[in-house]
Design a protein around this motif. Sequence first.
Motif, PDB file in Angstrom:
ATOM      1  N   ARG A  29       0.450-106.875  46.827  1.00 50.58           N
ATOM      2  CA  ARG A  29      -0.059-106.707  45.463  1.00 50.58           C
ATOM      3  C   ARG A  29       0.802-107.456  44.457  1.00 50.58           C
TER       4      ARG A  29
ATOM      5  N   ARG B 270      -1.567-114.979  40.194  1.00 50.32           N
ATOM      6  CA  ARG B 270      -2.461-115.033  39.033  1.00 50.32           C
ATOM      7  C   ARG B 270      -1.712-115.508  37.793  1.00 50.32           C
TER       8      ARG B 270
ATOM      9  N   LYS C 163      -0.344-110.710  42.073  1.00 51.81           N
ATOM     10  CA  LYS C 163      -0.164-110.696  40.618  1.00 51.81           C
ATOM     11  C   LYS C 163       0.626-111.930  40.179  1.00 51.81           C
TER      12      LYS C 163
END
Length: 233
Positions: free
Chosen positions: A96, A103, A100
């Motif tokens: 995760r 992105r 992130k």
Amino acid sequence: LLKGLLYCEACHAAMIHTWTISDRGKRRYRYYVCSHAQKHGWDTCPTKSLPAHDIEKFVVERIRAIGQDDTLLQETLRAARIENEDRLLHLQDEERSLLKDLRDLSTEERTVAKEVGKIGMGSVTASDMLSRLQIRMREANQRATEVRTEIIAISSQLVSEREMRLALSLFDPVWESLTPREQTRAMRFIVERVGYNPAEGCVSIQFQPTGIRTLAEQVAQAETPSENLRKEA
């Protein structure tokens, strides 16, 4: 039966199968010898050697006991799940975080790329920044792929009670009817590693989750639990 599976925990070395012949040449005695002791001297290893028949019989009996004892079976599975699930949670958190970061890096890359494209911009600094961002993105992508691969591998190792019970059903009462070659094949499906600790005089058995699942499927599909083992052997 335990060739390639048995290890001396004191020396962190494999134990090699060997044998000796009695003085009269009528009987062969089988042993597993610590490879470290064999290479560096008998006195360097507290284990030295183990009688093959005794250690093989002990491992088979322990596996058979797990299959016969519901409490022991559930405890074995619980311990394996705790270790795997802890690692799985850690990897999922890391995945995760990496996604992130990717992105954020992608957003920053688009912003810097626009600056590089502007006429009259001192683009050397911007180009360097863009290059560094792209390197970081490649590294994050590579790590994300590694983490996803490990998550899939660990997920495949979560064996159900039914699968474990089916695989261990070979050990009682079918085991004695198998040929030595079939027994060796079954052992390699189920067991990944057997360690002997001379300081505590104990044996540890590390199971092979993917092999257990494969063997359970074969047992479920075969008319008799040994049918597929015989075909493939």
